[in-house]
Design a protein around this motif. Structure first.
Motif, short mmCIF file in Angstrom:
data_model
loop_
_atom_site.label_atom_id
_atom_site.label_comp_id
_atom_site.label_asym_id
_atom_site.label_seq_id
_atom_site.Cartn_x
_atom_site.Cartn_y
_atom_site.Cartn_z
N ASP A 70 51.86 32.30 34.21
CA ASP A 70 50.27 32.57 34.06
C ASP A 70 50.35 34.01 33.26
O ASP A 70 50.52 35.23 32.80
CB ASP A 70 49.32 33.08 34.41
CG ASP A 70 48.31 34.07 35.59
OD1 ASP A 70 50.01 34.65 35.43
OD2 ASP A 70 48.09 33.81 36.02
N TRP B 202 51.94 29.25 39.30
CA TRP B 202 50.86 28.84 39.94
C TRP B 202 51.61 26.73 39.44
O TRP B 202 52.13 26.67 38.94
CB TRP B 202 49.30 28.07 38.89
CG TRP B 202 48.64 29.56 39.50
CD1 TRP B 202 48.71 30.67 37.83
CD2 TRP B 202 47.95 30.56 40.19
NE1 TRP B 202 48.30 32.29 38.11
CE2 TRP B 202 47.38 31.34 39.76
CE3 TRP B 202 47.62 29.74 41.34
CZ2 TRP B 202 46.26 31.95 40.71
CZ3 TRP B 202 46.54 29.90 42.07
CH2 TRP B 202 46.06 31.35 41.76
N GLU C 157 36.31 30.79 31.38
CA GLU C 157 37.54 32.09 30.75
C GLU C 157 37.76 32.70 32.40
O GLU C 157 37.36 32.35 33.56
CB GLU C 157 36.40 33.13 30.78
CG GLU C 157 37.41 34.06 29.73
CD GLU C 157 36.51 35.15 29.52
OE1 GLU C 157 36.92 36.78 29.35
OE2 GLU C 157 34.78 35.64 29.57
N GLY C 158 39.31 32.59 32.16
CA GLY C 158 39.91 33.39 33.19
C GLY C 158 40.88 32.23 34.01
O GLY C 158 42.09 32.33 34.67
N VAL C 159 40.31 30.65 33.96
CA VAL C 159 40.98 29.85 34.20
C VAL C 159 42.46 29.36 33.86
O VAL C 159 42.70 29.15 32.44
CB VAL C 159 40.07 28.72 34.42
CG1 VAL C 159 40.89 27.06 35.17
CG2 VAL C 159 39.20 28.65 34.60
N VAL C 160 43.60 29.08 34.65
CA VAL C 160 44.59 29.20 34.48
C VAL C 160 44.89 27.49 34.13
O VAL C 160 44.61 26.96 34.98
CB VAL C 160 45.70 29.34 34.84
CG1 VAL C 160 47.53 28.63 35.20
CG2 VAL C 160 46.01 31.35 35.89
N ASP D 67 33.48 26.65 41.99
CA ASP D 67 33.61 26.46 40.82
C ASP D 67 33.11 25.35 40.47
O ASP D 67 33.04 24.97 39.66
CB ASP D 67 34.06 26.93 39.79
CG ASP D 67 33.57 28.77 40.11
OD1 ASP D 67 32.32 29.64 40.67
OD2 ASP D 67 34.12 30.09 38.99
#
Length: 321
Positions: free
Chosen positions: A98, A103, A151-154, A170
């Motif tokens: 990212d 990841w 938002e922000g999730v890879v 989540d």
């Protein structure tokens, strides 16, 4: 890891390696059709998640993996293997960078052994390796999905869909708005249809990448040295692998699917014929009926009718002999 989504209506727990997530939610074929149509999601939160940080992360991984990752652009998905010194497959990694972190998701329960190996190879490189399985869950969205991504999730995007590295806290909230859930059996049926091998299913202690068609997708032939490269180069340049992956159409009149490990024989040789291979994964597909992946000896004719136990099987070539 036991998924909280096992409390969803109709959820039936999976068994074996995939224990911890749902096998299905009450309607296997409906779930398959939804995924094929680009709707719904698959809970893969039982898979291991590993994060590699540090400014040397890509250069360091490049030395260890079968894939060319030294210049991997941020956001581009790839897959890679770790081989033994003899070229046998030990780990399969599905990864994306990212821009700050690589990841990786891996088969359930294999992350500890992977991390132990990576830690042993750090030397002077500026890298850190962490097990993030406890706080990050993998969720799969099928190809064509228009589900919103927080938002922000890879995201690891491939031709077969998108893998989300979602905060585990989540997971339930995301599932509530991501569309109908599909179980691991639906996901596996589509994997078999797509001829995609899986570590621990299509592999055993002596599997080499050429047998499964992993050359190119997970093994880069023009990169520098890595453990097991000698075997890869020798087979690529001088020989052929001893076995090859095939896709099988199974006799649909049989009630039971032949399970993994079921021996394959040439139909013309009958029940007492010699073993020429074995089933690795079998599934019931919503359109194709009963299907399977299998490993057979390289010299088995590509048009030879086979039998898996008592079940007739017709081959489709995945890896050329």
């Amino acid at each position: 890891m036991k998924s909280p989504l096992l409390t969803l209506p109709g959820a039936v727990p999976a068994e074996g390696v995939d224990e911890g997530v749902a096998a299905h939610y009450g309607d296997l074929f409906r779930e398959q059709r939804a995924l094929a149509d680009g709707t719904g999601f698959v809970d893969l939160s039982h898979r291991g998640v590993v994060a590699v940080t540090g400014e040397d992360r890509l250069a360091w991984l490049h030395l260890l993996l079968t894939q060319h990752v030294s210049d991997l652009p941020a956001g581009r998905a790839t897959e890679a293997l770790i081989l033994s010194a003899n070229g046998h497959i030990e780990h399969a990694l599905y990864l994306v960078d990212d821009g700050a972190t690589v990841w990786v998701h891996v088969e359930p329960g294999t992350q500890e052994a992977l991390i132990a190996y990576l830690e042993s190879m750090k030397f002077f490189y500026r890298v850190e390796v962490a097990d993030r399985t406890a706080d990050i869950a993998v969720v799969h969205l099928p190809a064509g999905s228009i589900a919103e991504i927080p938002e922000g999730v890879v995201v690891r995007e491939t031709p077969h869909g998108r893998d989300l590295f979602l905060p585990r806290a989540d997971l339930e909230a995301y599932a509530a708005q991501a569309g109908p859930p599909a179980g691991i059996l639906a996901y596996e049926a589509l994997r078999v249809e797509q001829h995609r091998p899986r570590l621990g299913f299509e592999t055993d202690h002596r599997t080499i990448p050429h047998e499964l068609g992993w050359i190119g997708s997970a093994v880069h032939l023009q990169k520098g040295c890595y453990r097991g490269q000698e075997t890869v180069a020798r087979v690529q340049n001088l020989g052929k692998p001893p076995r090859r992956l095939v896709f099988l159409h199974l006799d649909g009149s049989e009630v039971y699917l032949p399970v993994a490990g079921t021996e394959l024989r040439l139909a013309d040789d009958g029940a007492e014929g010699r073993k020429v291979g074995f089933i690795t994964t079998s599934a019931r597909h919503h359109e194709l009926g009963p299907v399977a992946l299998a490993l057979v000896k390289r010299n088995v004719a590509v048009d030879a009718p086979l039998v898996a136990g008592d079940t007739a099987a017709a081959q489709e070539v995945v890896v050329e002999p």
